[in-house]
Design an enzyme around this catalytic site. Structure first.
Site, PDB file in Angstrom:
ATOM      1  CE1 TYR A  98     -20.422  24.908  22.322  1.00 15.44           C
ATOM      2  CE2 TYR A  98     -20.112  23.365  24.136  1.00 15.44           C
ATOM      3  CZ  TYR A  98     -19.719  24.495  23.447  1.00 15.44           C
ATOM      4  OH  TYR A  98     -18.625  25.220  23.868  1.00 15.44           O
ATOM      5  CD  GLU A 140     -16.189  24.240  25.882  1.00 20.05           C
ATOM      6  OE1 GLU A 140     -17.141  23.497  26.216  1.00 20.05           O
ATOM      7  OE2 GLU A 140     -16.315  25.215  25.116  1.00 20.05           O
TER       8      GLU A 140
END
Length: 395
Positions: A98, A140
């Site tokens: 990310y 996640e």
């Protein structure tokens, strides 16, 4: 929740950013893959990148998330986040990635919008990004922990069945002989294969049934595209994978799972290869003693292209209260419908919960018809094979 200052800035700039998102995401992926070619080779779907559908999905999800923050400041779009998080977790996306995405996405934003990206605008959209990213990372991480961490496991193909000319079922068992985790009907696994050019491409396939203890079953349609490259992984599986060969599979993921007890009326609607999660759901309902009405809707080109047709109809026949409606474009036998799905004459029990899987135009049409018949939008659930383009400016 966005800060008050950032919310005002995002609201003022969302039209301009939204209009430019297609160009921004195109530049983003170009920058990302130039810096990290291994991501295109071994993580991202090269077919979706070539077709541009992944760019559309990314742009749609960012715009939808930002709009939700503005319209519902006290809520998160959990349905959207769950769907994305399940796919990311099955692929093995890591929190560190990310940061990489942030670097190249915001460089692309600055490149496309230029001087319009003032420090205030950059800070506001930075807040949007990290609200979305951190929410996904948290979901996640939880999903991975529930499954013992993300690892690729090697499975041996023990049976291959030709369902139609273009659909094959592969049944596999763990090569290490270890236990197999249960799955929820409707979930999928990621399959990673080594291609001839050295790439290790990943695709996700629904678990189309539970063939026995210690086994996994996927049913794969060979993707043939007109004017575009054929599906890399599906064609590899069809052409090269036989009994005795090895595959790398993830643990099961996916949020299109049955929600409700044995007294919940259901509608399971599919088209084409979208039948795979529905076959697994029907098998589960038959085995678990589901009592409430179940309406089965399926559309296909012809009975010959209807994958898992025997299983589809056999599982439905085991249910005490079921109605099966089949639509075929050609060669439909007596008792089936021709043309496109039309639910006008299909009776639905009050409180029906609907599950849809198939091409996006099919699911949009069925969803519209269901809402017209009084089914609450919150009770309509769907699964998209590939990038989720439902968010790219629709519904």
């Amino acid at each position: 929740m966005l800060s008050e200052q950032s919310a005002a800035t995002v609201r003022a700039t969302l039209p301009a950013v939204g209009t430019a998102l297609g160009t921004i995401t195109e530049r983003f992926y170009a920058r990302l893959f130039a810096a990290h070619p291994e991501l295109l080779r071994d993580l991202f779907n090269r077919g979706n990148q070539a077709a541009g559908t992944q760019r559309q999905a990314l742009a749609g999800s960012i715009a939808a998330f930002a709009a939700h923050l503005l319209d519902h400041p006290g809520q998160r779009p959990d349905a959207m986040l769950q769907r994305i998080a399940h796919k990311h977790a099955s692929l093995g996306v890591t929190p560190e990635q990310y940061d990489v995405v942030h670097e190249h996405l915001f460089a692309a934003i600055a490149e496309v919008l230029g001087d319009a990206v003032t420090p205030e605008v950059a800070a506001a959209w930075d807040e949007v990004y990290w609200l979305m990213a951190n929410a996904l990372v948290a979901v996640e991480q939880r999903l991975r922990e529930e499954r013992g961490g993300h690892t690729w496991r090697t499975w041996e193909v023990v049976e291959r069945v030709a369902e139609t000319d273009d659909v094959a079922t592969f049944r596999s068992r763990p090569a290490d002989g270890g236990p197999v985790r249960d799955f929820l009907a409707g979930q999928y696994v990621s399959v990673r294969v080594a291609l001839a050019d050295g790439a290790r491409q990943i695709r996700q396939y629904s678990l189309s049934g539970a063939p026995g203890p210690g086994l996994r079953q996927i049913s794969v349609k060979r993707v043939r595209e007109t004017g575009a490259p054929d599906g890399e992984v599906s064609n590899h599986l069809h052409a090269r994978v036989r009994v005795g060969d090895l595959l790398e599979l993830s643990e099961p993921y996916g949020d299109l799972v049955l929600d409700g007890g044995p007294d919940t009326p259901l509608l399971l609607a599919s088209a084409g290869i979208g039948v795979t999660p529905m076959a697994a759901m029907l098998a589960h309902l038959a085995d678990s003693g589901h009592r409430a009405p179940v309406t089965v809707v399926h559309a296909d080109r012809s009975p010959a292209t209807h994958a898992l047709r025997t299983d589809h109809e056999a599982y439905a026949a085991k249910l005490p209260d079921v109605a099966v409606h089949l639509w075929y474009e050609q060669d439909g036998p007596s008792g089936t419908h021709s043309g496109l799905v039309d639910l006008t004459g299909v009776a639905l029990a009050p409180g029906t919960r609907a599950y849809l899987c198939g091409p996006l135009p099919f699911m949009r049409a069925v969803r519209t018809q269901l809402i017209a018949k009084g089914v609450a939008p919150a009770r309509i659930h769907y699964e998209v094979f590939g990038p989720d383009l439902w968010l790219a400016g629709q519904d």
